[in-house]
Design a protein around this motif. Structure first.
Motif, mmCIF file in Angstrom:
data_model
loop_
_atom_site.group_PDB
_atom_site.id
_atom_site.type_symbol
_atom_site.label_atom_id
_atom_site.label_comp_id
_atom_site.label_asym_id
_atom_site.label_seq_id
_atom_site.Cartn_x
_atom_site.Cartn_y
_atom_site.Cartn_z
ATOM 1 N N GLU A 157 0.768 -1.166 0.035
ATOM 2 C CA GLU A 157 -0.184 -0.117 -0.099
ATOM 3 C C GLU A 157 0.743 1.191 0.109
ATOM 4 N N VAL A 158 2.129 1.028 0.287
ATOM 5 C CA VAL A 158 2.996 2.151 0.522
ATOM 6 C C VAL A 158 3.282 2.850 -1.064
ATOM 7 N N LEU A 159 2.960 4.071 -1.196
ATOM 8 C CA LEU A 159 3.125 4.836 -2.347
ATOM 9 C C LEU A 159 3.275 6.403 -2.028
ATOM 10 N N ARG A 160 4.453 6.754 -1.894
ATOM 11 C CA ARG A 160 4.914 8.107 -1.363
ATOM 12 C C ARG A 160 6.347 8.167 -1.567
ATOM 13 N N ASP A 161 6.415 9.712 -1.796
ATOM 14 C CA ASP A 161 7.909 10.085 -2.139
ATOM 15 C C ASP A 161 8.277 10.963 -0.548
ATOM 16 N N THR A 162 9.398 10.700 -0.276
ATOM 17 C CA THR A 162 9.957 11.623 0.904
ATOM 18 C C THR A 162 11.505 11.884 0.527
ATOM 19 N N TYR A 163 11.688 13.368 0.919
ATOM 20 C CA TYR A 163 12.857 14.209 0.907
ATOM 21 C C TYR A 163 13.484 14.439 2.053
ATOM 22 N N TYR A 164 14.580 14.338 2.366
ATOM 23 C CA TYR A 164 15.364 14.662 3.635
ATOM 24 C C TYR A 164 15.645 16.229 3.321
ATOM 25 N N LEU A 165 15.150 17.103 4.206
ATOM 26 C CA LEU A 165 15.654 18.624 4.034
ATOM 27 C C LEU A 165 16.802 18.785 4.950
ATOM 28 N N ILE A 166 16.809 18.306 6.243
ATOM 29 C CA ILE A 166 17.854 18.653 7.035
ATOM 30 C C ILE A 166 18.023 17.004 7.628
ATOM 31 N N ASP A 167 19.189 16.501 7.588
ATOM 32 C CA ASP A 167 19.406 15.130 8.143
ATOM 33 C C ASP A 167 20.445 15.224 9.286
ATOM 34 N N ARG A 168 20.148 14.917 10.429
ATOM 35 C CA ARG A 168 21.125 14.923 11.489
ATOM 36 C C ARG A 168 22.396 14.117 11.275
ATOM 37 N N LYS A 169 22.289 13.098 10.313
ATOM 38 C CA LYS A 169 23.524 12.293 10.287
ATOM 39 C C LYS A 169 24.662 12.965 9.078
ATOM 40 N N LYS A 170 23.876 14.082 8.391
ATOM 41 C CA LYS A 170 24.889 14.726 7.430
ATOM 42 C C LYS A 170 24.729 16.258 7.867
ATOM 43 N N GLY A 171 23.903 16.822 8.591
ATOM 44 C CA GLY A 171 23.944 18.353 8.731
ATOM 45 C C GLY A 171 24.415 18.857 9.879
ATOM 46 N N PRO A 172 24.370 20.031 10.234
ATOM 47 C CA PRO A 172 24.949 20.825 11.205
ATOM 48 C C PRO A 172 24.096 20.322 12.811
ATOM 49 N N SER A 173 23.069 19.926 12.805
ATOM 50 C CA SER A 173 22.280 19.284 14.158
ATOM 51 C C SER A 173 22.691 17.867 14.200
ATOM 52 N N LYS A 174 22.927 17.289 15.504
ATOM 53 C CA LYS A 174 23.055 16.217 15.731
ATOM 54 C C LYS A 174 21.687 15.383 16.067
ATOM 55 N N ARG A 175 20.756 16.007 16.328
ATOM 56 C CA ARG A 175 19.516 15.671 17.177
ATOM 57 C C ARG A 175 18.373 15.556 15.978
ATOM 58 N N LEU A 176 18.239 16.567 15.466
ATOM 59 C CA LEU A 176 17.017 16.941 14.490
ATOM 60 C C LEU A 176 16.929 16.698 13.094
ATOM 61 N N THR A 177 15.990 15.852 12.565
ATOM 62 C CA THR A 177 16.084 15.830 11.060
ATOM 63 C C THR A 177 14.594 16.111 10.634
ATOM 64 N N CYS A 178 14.481 16.759 9.328
ATOM 65 C CA CYS A 178 13.367 17.502 8.715
ATOM 66 C C CYS A 178 13.057 16.773 7.432
ATOM 67 N N GLY A 179 11.943 16.701 7.339
ATOM 68 C CA GLY A 179 11.592 16.072 5.855
ATOM 69 C C GLY A 179 10.500 16.546 5.223
ATOM 70 N N TYR A 180 10.003 16.247 4.044
ATOM 71 C CA TYR A 180 8.782 16.566 3.388
ATOM 72 C C TYR A 180 8.301 15.334 2.573
ATOM 73 N N THR A 181 7.024 14.872 2.743
ATOM 74 C CA THR A 181 6.523 13.708 2.291
ATOM 75 C C THR A 181 5.332 13.754 1.530
ATOM 76 N N ILE A 182 4.958 13.498 0.574
ATOM 77 C CA ILE A 182 3.968 13.321 -0.430
ATOM 78 C C ILE A 182 3.589 11.874 -0.414
ATOM 79 N N ILE A 183 2.255 11.793 0.141
ATOM 80 C CA ILE A 183 1.445 10.356 -0.461
ATOM 81 C C ILE A 183 0.446 10.547 -1.480
ATOM 82 N N TYR A 184 0.794 9.745 -2.401
ATOM 83 C CA TYR A 184 0.015 9.682 -3.636
ATOM 84 C C TYR A 184 -1.371 8.940 -3.524
ATOM 85 N N PRO A 185 -2.541 9.323 -4.228
ATOM 86 C CA PRO A 185 -3.889 8.507 -4.235
ATOM 87 C C PRO A 185 -3.567 7.165 -3.749
ATOM 88 N N THR A 186 -4.485 6.626 -2.992
ATOM 89 C CA THR A 186 -4.515 5.376 -2.406
ATOM 90 C C THR A 186 -3.450 4.776 -1.752
#
Length: 130
Positions: free
Chosen positions: A30-59
């Motif tokens: 049933e998974v039908l989505r795209d996720t984009y990492y905007l800020i990744d704690r594993k690669k960015g300046p923050s060691k605690r925070l991760t931020c992303g944007y997800t779009i779930i398509y119909p169904t």
């Protein structure tokens, strides 16, 4: 004369065989989505925070999961759906925010005719915050 129609209200989805909805059904997962990492704690300046944007398509849905070492916040930008957190299920739409405590299973299900889009943020916890 003005004529305004809201596509998300009382409209039937496209059932033409050329539509995305028709092309993705049936499918194994049933998974039908795209996720984009905007800020990744594993690669960015923050060691605690991760931020992303997800779009779930119909169904579609997200991949249900939990994380014992993080809490999470969702902010819904567009579309409609159902948020599942633990045993609770509740409707969500643009403008809603949702908190997910550490260790709680959660998933998001798209229910409208428009894609469900949201920004999410996770934060690592110390352990003594639980």
């Amino acid at each position: 004369m003005k004529h305004v129609v809201n596509v998300g209200k009382e409209r039937e989805p496209d059932t033409d065989e050329r539509s995305l909805r028709a092309r993705v059904l049936p499918r194994e997962k049933e998974v039908l989505r795209d996720t984009y990492y905007l800020i990744d704690r594993k690669k960015g300046p923050s060691k605690r925070l991760t931020c992303g944007y997800t779009i779930i398509y119909p169904t579609g849905t997200t991949t249900g999961h939990s994380h014992s070492d993080m809490e999470e916040i969702y902010y819904f930008i567009s579309g409609e759906g159902i948020m599942v957190v633990g045993e609770d299920r509740f409707p969500v739409k643009a403008g809603d925010a949702c908190y997910v405590p550490p260790g709680q299973y959660h998933t998001t299900i798209q229910t409208g005719i428009l894609p469900l889009a949201f920004v999410w943020n996770t934060c690592l916890i110390d352990g003594d915050e639980m």
